[in-house]
Motif scaffolding. Sequence first.
Motif, PDB file in Angstrom:
ATOM      1  N   SER A 258       4.864  -0.943 -11.662  1.00 11.61           N
ATOM      2  CA  SER A 258       6.251  -0.734 -11.169  1.00 11.61           C
ATOM      3  C   SER A 258       6.699  -1.402 -10.090  1.00 11.61           C
ATOM      4  O   SER A 258       5.786  -1.671  -9.072  1.00 11.61           O
ATOM      5  N   SER A 259       7.971  -1.521  -9.467  1.00 13.30           N
ATOM      6  CA  SER A 259       8.154  -1.930  -8.430  1.00 13.30           C
ATOM      7  C   SER A 259       7.686  -1.127  -7.064  1.00 13.30           C
ATOM      8  O   SER A 259       7.248  -1.626  -6.106  1.00 13.30           O
ATOM      9  N   PRO A 260       7.625   0.196  -7.160  1.00 11.92           N
ATOM     10  CA  PRO A 260       7.061   1.190  -6.049  1.00 11.92           C
ATOM     11  C   PRO A 260       5.661   0.738  -5.929  1.00 11.92           C
ATOM     12  O   PRO A 260       4.872   0.641  -4.795  1.00 11.92           O
ATOM     13  N   ALA A 261       4.950   0.531  -6.872  1.00 10.97           N
ATOM     14  CA  ALA A 261       3.315   0.288  -6.904  1.00 10.97           C
ATOM     15  C   ALA A 261       3.196  -1.120  -6.553  1.00 10.97           C
ATOM     16  O   ALA A 261       2.042  -1.393  -5.970  1.00 10.97           O
ATOM     17  N   LEU A 262       3.903  -2.075  -6.734  1.00 13.09           N
ATOM     18  CA  LEU A 262       3.838  -3.257  -6.322  1.00 13.09           C
ATOM     19  C   LEU A 262       3.851  -3.209  -4.839  1.00 13.09           C
ATOM     20  O   LEU A 262       3.220  -4.267  -4.120  1.00 13.09           O
ATOM     21  N   VAL A 263       4.931  -2.586  -4.231  1.00 16.58           N
ATOM     22  CA  VAL A 263       4.974  -2.472  -2.722  1.00 16.58           C
ATOM     23  C   VAL A 263       3.446  -1.956  -2.153  1.00 16.58           C
ATOM     24  O   VAL A 263       3.193  -2.330  -1.006  1.00 16.58           O
TER      25      VAL A 263
ATOM     26  N   VAL B 234      -7.577   8.000   6.835  1.00 12.02           N
ATOM     27  CA  VAL B 234      -6.596   7.278   7.644  1.00 12.02           C
ATOM     28  C   VAL B 234      -5.614   6.785   6.863  1.00 12.02           C
ATOM     29  O   VAL B 234      -5.681   5.928   6.066  1.00 12.02           O
ATOM     30  N   SER B 235      -4.474   7.330   7.363  1.00 14.32           N
ATOM     31  CA  SER B 235      -3.049   7.100   6.702  1.00 14.32           C
ATOM     32  C   SER B 235      -2.552   5.645   6.806  1.00 14.32           C
ATOM     33  O   SER B 235      -2.524   5.217   7.914  1.00 14.32           O
ATOM     34  N   ALA B 236      -2.245   5.168   5.613  1.00 12.02           N
ATOM     35  CA  ALA B 236      -1.705   3.748   5.731  1.00 12.02           C
ATOM     36  C   ALA B 236      -0.565   3.779   4.835  1.00 12.02           C
ATOM     37  O   ALA B 236      -0.532   3.170   3.804  1.00 12.02           O
ATOM     38  N   PRO B 237       0.632   4.409   5.297  1.00  9.18           N
ATOM     39  CA  PRO B 237       1.984   4.496   4.424  1.00  9.18           C
ATOM     40  C   PRO B 237       2.818   3.276   4.663  1.00  9.18           C
ATOM     41  O   PRO B 237       2.780   2.347   5.459  1.00  9.18           O
ATOM     42  N   THR B 238       3.278   2.975   3.245  1.00  9.92           N
ATOM     43  CA  THR B 238       4.365   1.922   3.199  1.00  9.92           C
ATOM     44  C   THR B 238       5.620   2.093   2.569  1.00  9.92           C
ATOM     45  O   THR B 238       5.803   3.515   2.247  1.00  9.92           O
ATOM     46  N   GLY B 239       6.571   1.376   2.577  1.00  8.21           N
ATOM     47  CA  GLY B 239       7.813   1.728   2.017  1.00  8.21           C
ATOM     48  C   GLY B 239       8.569   2.797   2.358  1.00  8.21           C
ATOM     49  O   GLY B 239       9.217   3.768   2.154  1.00  8.21           O
TER      50      GLY B 239
ATOM     51  N   LEU C 237       0.743  -2.298  -3.508  1.00 13.61           N
ATOM     52  CA  LEU C 237      -0.466  -3.148  -3.826  1.00 13.61           C
ATOM     53  C   LEU C 237      -0.171  -4.259  -2.618  1.00 13.61           C
ATOM     54  O   LEU C 237      -1.156  -5.033  -2.269  1.00 13.61           O
ATOM     55  N   ARG C 238       1.086  -4.737  -2.513  1.00 11.61           N
ATOM     56  CA  ARG C 238       1.155  -5.671  -1.481  1.00 11.61           C
ATOM     57  C   ARG C 238       0.738  -5.531  -0.035  1.00 11.61           C
ATOM     58  O   ARG C 238      -0.068  -6.340   0.580  1.00 11.61           O
ATOM     59  N   TYR C 239       0.991  -4.109   0.547  1.00  2.00           N
ATOM     60  CA  TYR C 239       0.365  -3.796   1.596  1.00  2.00           C
ATOM     61  C   TYR C 239      -1.078  -3.506   1.627  1.00  2.00           C
ATOM     62  O   TYR C 239      -1.754  -4.107   2.505  1.00  2.00           O
ATOM     63  N   ALA C 240      -1.623  -3.062   0.605  1.00  2.00           N
ATOM     64  CA  ALA C 240      -3.092  -3.040   0.473  1.00  2.00           C
ATOM     65  C   ALA C 240      -3.864  -4.402   0.448  1.00  2.00           C
ATOM     66  O   ALA C 240      -4.758  -4.677   1.089  1.00  2.00           O
ATOM     67  N   ALA C 241      -3.144  -5.393  -0.064  1.00  2.00           N
ATOM     68  CA  ALA C 241      -3.495  -6.823   0.247  1.00  2.00           C
ATOM     69  C   ALA C 241      -3.528  -7.341   1.480  1.00  2.00           C
ATOM     70  O   ALA C 241      -4.367  -7.817   1.962  1.00  2.00           O
ATOM     71  N   LYS C 242      -2.476  -6.924   2.128  1.00  2.00           N
ATOM     72  CA  LYS C 242      -2.462  -7.358   3.671  1.00  2.00           C
ATOM     73  C   LYS C 242      -3.583  -6.625   4.479  1.00  2.00           C
ATOM     74  O   LYS C 242      -4.352  -7.253   5.261  1.00  2.00           O
ATOM     75  N   LEU C 243      -3.779  -5.345   4.161  1.00  2.00           N
ATOM     76  CA  LEU C 243      -4.869  -4.655   4.910  1.00  2.00           C
ATOM     77  C   LEU C 243      -6.386  -5.239   4.302  1.00  2.00           C
ATOM     78  O   LEU C 243      -7.270  -5.261   5.284  1.00  2.00           O
ATOM     79  N   HIS C 244      -6.266  -5.502   3.136  1.00  2.00           N
ATOM     80  CA  HIS C 244      -7.653  -6.105   2.755  1.00  2.00           C
ATOM     81  C   HIS C 244      -7.776  -7.451   3.489  1.00  2.00           C
ATOM     82  O   HIS C 244      -9.020  -7.780   4.009  1.00  2.00           O
ATOM     83  N   ARG C 245      -6.786  -8.249   3.556  1.00  2.00           N
ATOM     84  CA  ARG C 245      -6.900  -9.429   4.274  1.00  2.00           C
ATOM     85  C   ARG C 245      -7.312  -9.589   5.940  1.00  2.00           C
ATOM     86  O   ARG C 245      -8.100 -10.242   6.373  1.00  2.00           O
TER      87      ARG C 245
END
Length: 275
Positions: free
Chosen positions: A105-110, A209-214, A112-120
Motif C-alpha cells: 500500500s501507499s503507507p507501506a511504501l512510505v 530506537v524510534s525511526a518514525p516517518t509519515g 519502506l522508502r525511509y527504511a531504504a534511506k536508513l539502510h544506505r
Amino acid sequence: MTASWFITNIISALLLPPLVFILPSLAGFMLYKRRPRFGAALCVVPLIALVVFSTGIGAKWLAASIEDFAAPLTSAQASGAQAIVVLGGGRSRNAVEYGGRDTVSSPALVRLRYAAKLHRETGLPILVTGGTPDGSSESEAALMARALHDDFAIAAKWQEHASENTAQNAQFSAQQLKAAGIQRVLLVTDAMHMARSRSIFIHSGLQIVSAPTGFYSRAPVSPIDFVPNGHALYVSSYAMHEWIGIAWYSLRHGSAIRLMRDTTGPGVNVKHPAS
C-alpha cells in the motif's frame, strides 16, 4: 481470513469515523419526538464533530496528540542499532499495473522508502514483518521484500510472515532477531503508529530506537485545511484508531504497555518497569 481479524475490523468500524458519529446522530433523530432536547443534542453534536474532524485543521490537531510522542530520528549512525525493522502497512490488492498481483500500500511504501534511506546511511540489515490476516496468498512481508528489491535494490535479510497484528509483529520479529544475536533495532513505522508500536516492541524484550516517518501534523496550516475532505477524515480515523489501540493494549497488558513521550534521543533506550 481469520475470525479475529474480521471481528477486530467490524469493531473498529463501529468505533471510528464515520460510524462513530453517524450512529449516535441517528439514535438522536429517533429519540427526538420522545425527548426533544436530548434527541436534538445527540443528533447535532456528533455531526458537528464529524465536520470538524473532516477538516485538515481538526485532523492535524488529533494527529498531533499522538505524533507528539514520536520524535524524529536525529542520527541513525549514532543509534547503536544492529538492524532495521519495518512494520507492514497494508496491501494494494490485485494491482493491475503490476500484472494483477498484490503489492504494498501507499503507507507501506512510505515506510519502506525511509527504511531504504536508513539502510544506505548505516548498512544495517532489514527485517520486514507482516502476515496474511485477510487470508491473502502472499504475506505483507513478502510484498515488502519484493518492493525493497524491485524499487530500491535492497534485499531484506529477514521476513516475518506469521503476524496478524502489531503485538505479533513484535513477538515474532523478536524471536528471529534474538536468534541472530540482534538486541537493538531501528523501528520504522508511521509517526502516529510509533507510540503504540514502540511500547509493544520494548515489551518483547528488544531495545528500540524510534525511526518514525509519515508525519501529518507537521505540515503548515493553509486555508484549505478549514474545508472538510475525505483525506482529513482518514487521518482523524487513523489517530483515533491509535488512541483506541493504546487503551486496549494498556487494559490487556497492564503496566507492560505504557504510552511514553520519545525524548530519549537516538542513542538511549527506555525500558518499562517490570510488571
